[in-house]
Design a protein around this motif. Structure first.
Motif, short mmCIF file in Angstrom:
data_model
loop_
_atom_site.label_atom_id
_atom_site.label_comp_id
_atom_site.label_asym_id
_atom_site.label_seq_id
_atom_site.Cartn_x
_atom_site.Cartn_y
_atom_site.Cartn_z
N GLU A 293 -5.91 -5.58 4.03
CA GLU A 293 -6.60 -5.41 5.32
C GLU A 293 -5.77 -4.63 6.33
OE1 GLU A 293 -7.77 -9.20 6.74
OE2 GLU A 293 -9.28 -9.56 5.16
N GLU A 294 -4.45 -4.73 6.24
CA GLU A 294 -3.63 -4.07 7.26
C GLU A 294 -3.56 -2.55 7.07
OE1 GLU A 294 -0.58 -5.67 4.18
OE2 GLU A 294 -2.54 -6.22 5.02
N VAL A 295 -4.08 -2.05 5.97
CA VAL A 295 -4.08 -0.60 5.75
C VAL A 295 -5.08 0.04 6.71
CG1 VAL A 295 -4.44 1.24 4.06
CG2 VAL A 295 -3.51 -0.96 3.33
N PRO A 296 -4.70 1.09 7.46
CA PRO A 296 -5.63 1.76 8.37
C PRO A 296 -6.89 2.21 7.65
CG PRO A 296 -3.40 2.54 8.74
CD PRO A 296 -3.34 1.68 7.52
N GLU A 297 -8.01 2.22 8.36
CA GLU A 297 -9.30 2.51 7.75
C GLU A 297 -9.34 3.88 7.09
OE1 GLU A 297 -12.60 1.96 10.31
OE2 GLU A 297 -12.20 -0.16 10.70
N CYS B 261 -2.69 3.58 -4.34
CA CYS B 261 -4.11 3.68 -4.01
C CYS B 261 -4.93 2.50 -4.53
CB CYS B 261 -4.69 4.98 -4.57
SG CYS B 261 -3.97 6.46 -3.83
N SER B 262 -4.36 1.70 -5.42
CA SER B 262 -5.08 0.53 -5.93
C SER B 262 -5.03 -0.63 -4.95
CB SER B 262 -4.49 0.10 -7.28
OG SER B 262 -3.15 -0.35 -7.13
N PRO C 133 0.81 -1.22 0.00
CA PRO C 133 0.00 0.00 0.00
C PRO C 133 0.84 1.27 0.00
CG PRO C 133 0.03 -1.01 2.18
CD PRO C 133 0.72 -1.97 1.26
N GLN C 134 2.10 1.13 0.44
CA GLN C 134 2.98 2.30 0.53
C GLN C 134 4.43 1.84 0.40
OE1 GLN C 134 2.31 4.86 3.96
NE2 GLN C 134 4.51 5.20 4.20
N TYR C 135 5.21 2.61 -0.36
CA TYR C 135 6.65 2.35 -0.50
C TYR C 135 7.38 3.60 0.01
CZ TYR C 135 4.94 -1.14 -3.90
OH TYR C 135 4.28 -2.18 -4.52
N THR C 136 8.25 3.41 0.99
CA THR C 136 8.99 4.53 1.58
C THR C 136 10.48 4.31 1.37
OG1 THR C 136 7.28 4.72 3.29
CG2 THR C 136 9.37 5.87 3.69
N PHE C 137 11.16 5.34 0.85
CA PHE C 137 12.57 5.20 0.52
C PHE C 137 13.39 6.27 1.24
CE2 PHE C 137 10.34 3.26 -3.00
CZ PHE C 137 11.09 2.13 -3.26
N GLN C 138 14.47 5.80 1.89
CA GLN C 138 15.49 6.67 2.46
C GLN C 138 16.85 6.10 2.11
OE1 GLN C 138 13.85 6.49 6.62
NE2 GLN C 138 14.10 8.70 6.55
N ASN C 139 17.85 6.95 2.08
CA ASN C 139 19.20 6.50 1.73
C ASN C 139 19.85 5.82 2.94
OD1 ASN C 139 19.19 7.49 -0.94
ND2 ASN C 139 19.60 9.55 -0.19
N ARG C 140 20.31 4.58 2.72
CA ARG C 140 20.96 3.81 3.78
C ARG C 140 22.20 3.12 3.24
NH1 ARG C 140 18.21 3.30 8.39
NH2 ARG C 140 16.04 4.04 8.40
N CYS C 141 23.08 2.74 4.16
CA CYS C 141 24.33 2.06 3.81
C CYS C 141 24.02 0.60 3.46
CB CYS C 141 25.29 2.15 5.00
SG CYS C 141 26.83 1.24 4.75
N GLU C 142 24.49 0.16 2.30
CA GLU C 142 24.24 -1.23 1.90
C GLU C 142 24.94 -2.21 2.84
OE1 GLU C 142 25.00 -2.17 -2.12
OE2 GLU C 142 23.59 -0.69 -2.93
N GLU C 143 26.15 -1.87 3.28
CA GLU C 143 26.90 -2.77 4.15
C GLU C 143 26.34 -2.80 5.57
OE1 GLU C 143 29.26 -1.66 0.71
OE2 GLU C 143 28.20 -0.45 2.22
N MET C 144 25.65 -1.72 5.97
CA MET C 144 25.09 -1.64 7.32
C MET C 144 23.73 -0.95 7.21
SD MET C 144 26.73 0.11 10.73
CE MET C 144 28.25 -0.80 10.57
N PRO C 145 22.67 -1.70 6.86
CA PRO C 145 21.36 -1.09 6.60
C PRO C 145 20.83 -0.23 7.75
CG PRO C 145 21.39 -3.37 5.89
CD PRO C 145 22.67 -3.15 6.64
#
Length: 263
Positions: free
Chosen positions: A165-169, A160-161, A133-145
């Protein structure tokens, strides 16, 4: 083809931008999507355009706003008979981020003055095909996530498509309204009333028609430029072919002279 003004819904760029000019309503939508409080919004700019070079690619942000600490760019995305990959949202979000940072950082200013930035793409399709339902991206270190870059930027893509069920009402209701135009709770009821009022707003109608004419003009300019480029390439190809033919004729002449000398 462009929609009639009376057919516009919240999922259409123009109506979305106009409805979100209401700072309180915009704030409620942001808080619903981000699932956290948002400060009092200080700026409300719709269809803000950036261009930093004469021949550079311009961008036009649907909703640009900020509270005391964070800048929010909110974009409505429809497929419009295209494929998700045609929009290249990851690179688009990268470009939007870079242009917004350039706008904020003035000469001799410290990088520390760059604000927290949230870029939100509200999509009527699944932008990554993973049924989240949602994809969130932040920059992180590959060797140490667990090590975040802490560049104070976050990019959100809302699918939105998705109706898992786990999406808040309240988020489900907002997604449903964006997809169908059917209000289901207090927030979507407010949005629906704003959309209906917008359809009766003659000033907005006039702006919409002017925007359509402007877009038609831009497309015609693009087609004219494409035709000009095609004609230029054809002339270049014809010139190259003429030079090649002349060279070939010269070679035949030389071969004839050589054969005559041999005889």
């Amino acid at each position: 083809m462009a929609k009639n003004y009376e057919e516009l819904k919240l999922s259409d760029d123009f109506m979305f931008g106009k409805v979100m000019e209401d700072g309180r309503l915009c704030r409620e939508v942001l808080e619903c999507l981000l699932r956290k409080p948002v400060g009092e919004l200080e700026e409300m700019l719709t269809q803000r355009e950036y261009r930093y070079a004469m021949d550079g690619k311009p961008i036009r942000l649907d909703i640009y706003t900020r509270d005391g600490e964070t800048v929010y760019d909110t974009e409505m995305q429809n497929l419009n008979h295209k494929k998700p990959e045609d929009y290249d949202l990851p690179r688009r979000s990268r470009f939007y981020q870079s242009v917004m940072d350039t706008d904020h950082l003035k000469k001799n200013q410290s990088y520390r003055t760059l604000p927290e930035t949230n870029i939100l793409f509200i999509c009527t399709f699944d932008p990554f095909g993973e049924d989240l339902p949602q994809y969130t991206f932040q920059n992180r270190c590959e060797e140490m996530p667990e090590l975040a870059l802490q560049d104070h930027t976050v990019k959100y893509f809302f699918n939105c498509s998705c109706q898992r069920e786990e999406v808040p009402e309240n988020v489900q209701a907002l997604y449903r309204y964006i997809m169908t135009g059917e209000p289901m709770d207090e927030l979507t009821g407010k949005l629906h009333r704003a959309v209906e009022a917008g359809r009766r707003n003659e000033k907005w109608r006039s702006e919409y028609m002017k925007e359509l004419l402007h877009d038609d003009d831009m497309r015609e300019e693009g087609r004219a430029e494409e035709r000009e480029n095609t004609e230029r390439e054809k002339a270049r190809a014809d010139a190259q072919e003429a030079r090649a033919n002349a060279l070939e004729a010269k070679i035949r002449e030389l071969e004839a002279v050589i054969n005559k000398m041999r005889q």
